[in-house]
Design an enzyme around this catalytic site. Structure first.
Site, PDB file in Angstrom:
ATOM      1  N   ALA A  16       0.842  -1.193   0.000  1.00  0.00           N
ATOM      2  CA  ALA A  16       0.000   0.000   0.000  1.00  0.00           C
ATOM      3  C   ALA A  16       0.879   1.245   0.000  1.00  0.00           C
ATOM      4  O   ALA A  16       1.822   1.341   0.791  1.00  0.00           O
ATOM      5  CB  ALA A  16      -0.899  -0.019   1.223  1.00  0.00           C
ATOM      6  N   GLN A  68      -5.005  -6.922  -5.886  1.00  0.00           N
ATOM      7  CA  GLN A  68      -5.218  -7.519  -4.553  1.00  0.00           C
ATOM      8  C   GLN A  68      -6.432  -6.889  -3.859  1.00  0.00           C
ATOM      9  O   GLN A  68      -6.535  -5.667  -3.767  1.00  0.00           O
ATOM     10  CB  GLN A  68      -3.998  -7.344  -3.662  1.00  0.00           C
ATOM     11  CG  GLN A  68      -4.157  -8.136  -2.367  1.00  0.00           C
ATOM     12  CD  GLN A  68      -3.077  -7.877  -1.336  1.00  0.00           C
ATOM     13  OE1 GLN A  68      -2.968  -6.781  -0.807  1.00  0.00           O
ATOM     14  NE2 GLN A  68      -2.265  -8.883  -1.068  1.00  0.00           N
ATOM     15  N   CYS A  98      -2.285  -8.686   5.803  1.00  0.00           N
ATOM     16  CA  CYS A  98      -2.082  -7.320   6.313  1.00  0.00           C
ATOM     17  C   CYS A  98      -2.277  -7.273   7.832  1.00  0.00           C
ATOM     18  O   CYS A  98      -3.303  -7.721   8.356  1.00  0.00           O
ATOM     19  CB  CYS A  98      -3.035  -6.342   5.635  1.00  0.00           C
ATOM     20  SG  CYS A  98      -2.782  -4.672   6.255  1.00  0.00           S
ATOM     21  N   ASP A 200      12.035  -9.963   3.890  1.00  0.00           N
ATOM     22  CA  ASP A 200      13.422  -9.554   4.161  1.00  0.00           C
ATOM     23  C   ASP A 200      14.449  -9.986   3.113  1.00  0.00           C
ATOM     24  O   ASP A 200      15.635 -10.098   3.448  1.00  0.00           O
ATOM     25  CB  ASP A 200      13.884 -10.091   5.530  1.00  0.00           C
ATOM     26  CG  ASP A 200      13.107  -9.485   6.674  1.00  0.00           C
ATOM     27  OD1 ASP A 200      12.375  -8.515   6.434  1.00  0.00           O
ATOM     28  OD2 ASP A 200      13.225  -9.999   7.805  1.00  0.00           O
ATOM     29  N   GLY A 222       9.426  -7.285  -1.680  1.00  0.00           N
ATOM     30  CA  GLY A 222       8.777  -5.994  -1.485  1.00  0.00           C
ATOM     31  C   GLY A 222       9.805  -4.898  -1.343  1.00  0.00           C
ATOM     32  O   GLY A 222      10.332  -4.365  -2.321  1.00  0.00           O
TER      33      GLY A 222
HETATM   34  C1  LIG Z   1       4.515  -0.069   3.496  1.00  0.00           C
HETATM   35  C2  LIG Z   1       4.048  -1.473   3.260  1.00  0.00           C
HETATM   36  C3  LIG Z   1       2.814  -1.697   2.695  1.00  0.00           C
HETATM   37  C4  LIG Z   1       2.351  -3.026   2.502  1.00  0.00           C
HETATM   38  N1  LIG Z   1       1.137  -3.223   1.910  1.00  0.00           N
HETATM   39  C5  LIG Z   1       0.732  -4.488   1.637  1.00  0.00           C
HETATM   40  C6  LIG Z   1      -0.482  -4.719   0.911  1.00  0.00           C
HETATM   41  O1  LIG Z   1      -1.182  -3.799   0.483  1.00  0.00           O
HETATM   42  N2  LIG Z   1      -0.833  -6.040   0.701  1.00  0.00           N
HETATM   43  C7  LIG Z   1      -0.069  -7.087   1.142  1.00  0.00           C
HETATM   44  O2  LIG Z   1      -0.433  -8.241   0.927  1.00  0.00           O
HETATM   45  N3  LIG Z   1       1.093  -6.869   1.800  1.00  0.00           N
HETATM   46  C8  LIG Z   1       1.496  -5.611   2.038  1.00  0.00           C
HETATM   47  N4  LIG Z   1       2.713  -5.401   2.648  1.00  0.00           N
HETATM   48  C9  LIG Z   1       3.558  -6.563   2.986  1.00  0.00           C
HETATM   49  C10 LIG Z   1       4.544  -6.869   1.843  1.00  0.00           C
HETATM   50  O3  LIG Z   1       3.870  -7.290   0.682  1.00  0.00           O
HETATM   51  C11 LIG Z   1       5.551  -7.952   2.261  1.00  0.00           C
HETATM   52  O4  LIG Z   1       4.848  -9.114   2.610  1.00  0.00           O
HETATM   53  C12 LIG Z   1       6.405  -7.536   3.459  1.00  0.00           C
HETATM   54  O5  LIG Z   1       6.873  -6.210   3.317  1.00  0.00           O
HETATM   55  C13 LIG Z   1       7.605  -8.486   3.623  1.00  0.00           C
HETATM   56  O6  LIG Z   1       8.351  -8.545   2.442  1.00  0.00           O
HETATM   57  P1  LIG Z   1       9.682  -7.633   2.178  1.00  0.00           P
HETATM   58  O7  LIG Z   1      10.565  -7.814   3.384  1.00  0.00           O
HETATM   59  O8  LIG Z   1      10.261  -8.167   0.901  1.00  0.00           O
HETATM   60  O9  LIG Z   1       9.218  -6.201   2.075  1.00  0.00           O
HETATM   61  C14 LIG Z   1       3.167  -4.113   2.876  1.00  0.00           C
HETATM   62  C15 LIG Z   1       4.421  -3.863   3.428  1.00  0.00           C
HETATM   63  C16 LIG Z   1       4.878  -2.580   3.620  1.00  0.00           C
HETATM   64  C17 LIG Z   1       6.250  -2.354   4.215  1.00  0.00           C
END
Ligand SMILES: Cc1cc2nc3c(=O)[nH]c(=O)nc-3n(C[C@H](O)[C@H](O)[C@H](O)COP(=O)(O)O)c2cc1C
Length: 320
Positions: A16, A68, A98, A200, A222
């Protein structure tokens, strides 16, 4: 129709405020296997909320694009899924991860992990409602006493879901402790559909290690891809057993920063775009000299020309 068993490489995670259309198109161009929209409320869609629609337009560029949705009721989720078809997604993704109180308070997002039967019912309703594949993004569980990912995964598979992306933390853990590869491995063992590991991952080596440790079919990235879409090509090369491509130069990074911010201004208008760009831009500044001054400048971005000034500041601190 997208075939998730044929995808290779890393997907760009839904986020988001961050996985907007300019980001999705850039990630796709740099090699993301697919991208996903920011989450949107199924209920808001059924009310015809205009802001919700604005989050979905713009597609996903040259890679498959998923939209999504979040919600807590099978019927509303099915209706929401049908309503987003006009934005031409290649698939629909269901948010079961979420952790934000305003989402879980309504029983949606990671709150669903407390009720695997409801997860199955939502997945089944959405699968039946749309002609495109359906994927699910889930967490390890709700808390240490409610680790439900394998049960939820099995129910989703039985409902006809095509792929699962597993963030290896419970809701209680939010984003802090290291992810648990064990839960991703357990989900992979429990189902026959493709499973992506998430959480991560910052380098191709991280992705390789998680895939080796868990047997997962791919990864979802992400935050690690923000300001660093080159990571997708590195992961692709790693999976193909090819040498790591040369990383970006400072100029490559700054050119892309300006391109992304410009595209955001075109898409949303300069005011809203620049407020949102403040977070996006921080990721491009990681590891640079002059961090304190650069961060201050990034926090104050108001006009596009401020981004150009920020880039000049980056060069002043980091060249010569
Ligand atoms: C600012 C932010 C917004 C996120 N929004 C969503 C979202 O809208 N839908 C979702 O399934 N996960 C959301 N996530 C989770 C990410 O998709 C992901 O699962 C999480 O950040 C861990 O992965 P990463 O370490 O590669 O960022 C969000 C994460 C962050 C940091």
């Amino acid at each position: 129709m997208i075939d998730f068993t044929q995808l290779s490489g890393a997907a760009f995670a839904p986020m988001a405020g961050l996985s907007d259309a300019p980001a999705r198109r850039i990630m796709a161009e740099y090699g993301a296997a697919y991208t996903v929209s920011e989450m949107v409320s199924a209920k808001a869609l059924t009310y015809g909320d205009r802001k919700t629609g604005a989050l979905l337009s713009g597609g996903g560029g040259c890679a498959p694009y998923g939209i999504q949705i979040f919600g807590a009721e099978p019927q509303t989720m099915a209706e929401g899924a049908k309503l987003v078809l006009k934005y031409n997604p290649d698939f629909i993704d269901i948010n079961m991860g979420c952790p934000a109180p305003k989402i879980t308070g309504g029983g949606a997002g990671s709150a669903l992990m407390r009720d695997p039967a409801l997860c199955g019912a939502i997945a089944e309703a959405v699968v039946k409602a749309v002609p495109v594949p359906v994927t699910v993004k889930l967490r390890k569980g709700w808390d240490a006493d409610t680790v439900t990912c394998t049960e939820v995964a099995k129910r989703c598979e039985a409902a006809g879901v095509s792929l699962l992306a597993v963030h290896g933390r419970t809701r209680e853990e939010m984003y802090t402790p290291p992810i648990d590869p064990g839960c991703i491995a357990a989900v992979k063992q429990a189902v026959g559909i493709p499973v992506l590991g998430n959480g991560d991952l910052l380098t191709a080596a991280d992705a390789k290690q998680l895939m080796a440790e868990t047997g997962c079919d791919g990864v979802m990235i992400g935050r690690g891809a923000l300001g660093n879409p080159w990571l997708f090509a590195e992961i692709k090369a790693m999976l193909a057993g090819q040498p790591t491509p040369a990383g970006p130069t400072l100029k490559d990074r700054m050119d892309l920063l300006l391109r992304q911010v410009y595209a955001m201004c075109e898409e949303k208008g300069e005011g809203p775009a620049m407020r949102q760009a403040r977070t996006q831009v921080m990721y491009f500044l990681k590891g640079l000299h002059g961090a304190a001054e650069l961060r201050r400048a990034a926090c104050g971005l108001t006009y596009y020309r401020d981004a150009e000034e920020l880039v000049r500041l980056v060069y002043r601190h980091n060249v010569g």
